[in-house]
Design a protein around this motif. Structure first.
Motif, short mmCIF file in Angstrom:
data_model
loop_
_atom_site.label_atom_id
_atom_site.label_comp_id
_atom_site.label_asym_id
_atom_site.label_seq_id
_atom_site.Cartn_x
_atom_site.Cartn_y
_atom_site.Cartn_z
N UNK A 181 0.83 -1.20 0.00
CA UNK A 181 0.00 0.00 0.00
C UNK A 181 0.87 1.26 0.00
N UNK A 182 1.94 1.25 0.79
CA UNK A 182 2.81 2.42 0.87
C UNK A 182 3.45 2.72 -0.49
N UNK A 183 3.86 1.66 -1.21
CA UNK A 183 4.43 1.86 -2.55
C UNK A 183 3.39 2.43 -3.50
N UNK A 184 2.18 1.91 -3.44
CA UNK A 184 1.12 2.40 -4.33
C UNK A 184 0.78 3.86 -4.03
N UNK A 185 0.69 4.21 -2.77
CA UNK A 185 0.38 5.59 -2.40
C UNK A 185 1.47 6.55 -2.84
N UNK A 186 2.72 6.09 -2.79
CA UNK A 186 3.85 6.95 -3.19
C UNK A 186 4.12 6.89 -4.69
#
Length: 251
Positions: A18-23
């Motif tokens: 999720x963190x990669x997708x948000x960034x």
């Protein structure tokens, strides 16, 4: 994805994604596993690129790019071409009681022969060359647990891939970065094996999750040759989460 090192429920692996997708950071799965496993996982994560069979092939937006040198797929698979060299039979005979096929995951592969056991991968590669079988190498791809009674006395087990010497996870990472136009400094990777560690020169920061060192303490000697490797405090998905968040928030 949803179990920690003690097999207790956790969502840290999913939160790392999720963190990669948000960034808006492209997530590229890289594994010794075959095409089917990686394709399905990439689809679930909403990604269009992945690297399978220990760097033998890079899939970029659905297009396959084979990084296997002179051995190329055609009428005969690369896996069967390797069989024809006699290399798998030689290794199994020479390391009887220390090496076996990683059943059932060794079947249905397109490129590499997948073994489990406890041998020196560099020594095995040298053995092949001494016997006149060139162009192949044995790669240590980390700890495994499944074993047959034949390997019951071994203190630990590791997974090994026999594959074309041109293929490697590092080569796969380098190919992907060039194709996307990414700079080394803006890329990072996370892994848990010596073959994963070989990707360190291709990225700005390379992370090993804690279980990589726990399962193979000698890997610290290999870490010393790089200046951009960090070891996470967490294991498995928690280690991946730690690596992702630490890297994304770094100034």
């Amino acid at each position: 994805m949803f179990r920690d090192a003690d097999h207790k429920p956790t969502n840290l692996g999913a939160r790392a994604i999720e963190a990669c997708l948000r960034a808006e950071v492209e997530l590229v799965l890289m594994s010794g596993r075959g095409r089917g496993s990686l394709a399905e996982d990439a689809r679930l994560f909403g990604q269009t690129s992945y690297i399978y069979e220990a760097g033998a092939c890079v899939v970029l937006d659905g297009e396959e790019h084979w990084l296997t040198g002179e051995l190329q797929p055609g009428g005969v698979s690369i896996h069967d071409q390797i069989t024809a060299t006699g290399a798998p039979a030689l290794l199994l005979e020479h390391y009887a009681g220390r090496l076996e096929y990683h059943d059932p995951w060794h079947s249905g592969r397109e490129v590499s022969h997948l073994f489990r056991g406890l041998v020196d991968a560099f020594e095995a590669t040298a053995l092949l060359q001494e016997r006149g079988i060139g162009g192949l190498r044995l790669v240590d791809n980390g700890a495994v647990h499944r074993r047959s009674p034949a390997l019951a006395e071994l203190p630990a087990l590791r997974a090994y891939h026999l594959l074309p010497e041109a293929a490697s996870k590092a080569t796969g990472v380098a190919f992907h970065l060039r194709a996307r136009g990414y700079e080394r400094a803006e890329s990072f990777a996370v892994g848990d094996s010596r073959e994963d560690l070989s990707c360190a020169p291709q990225v700005g920061t390379f992370w090993l999750v804690a279980n990589a060192v726990e399962k193979d303490p000698t890997i610290r000697e290999a870490i010393a040759q790089y200046d951009n490797v960090r070891v996470a405090e967490g294991s498995h998905g928690a280690g991946v989460y730690e690596a992702v968040i630490s890297t994304l928030i770094a100034p």
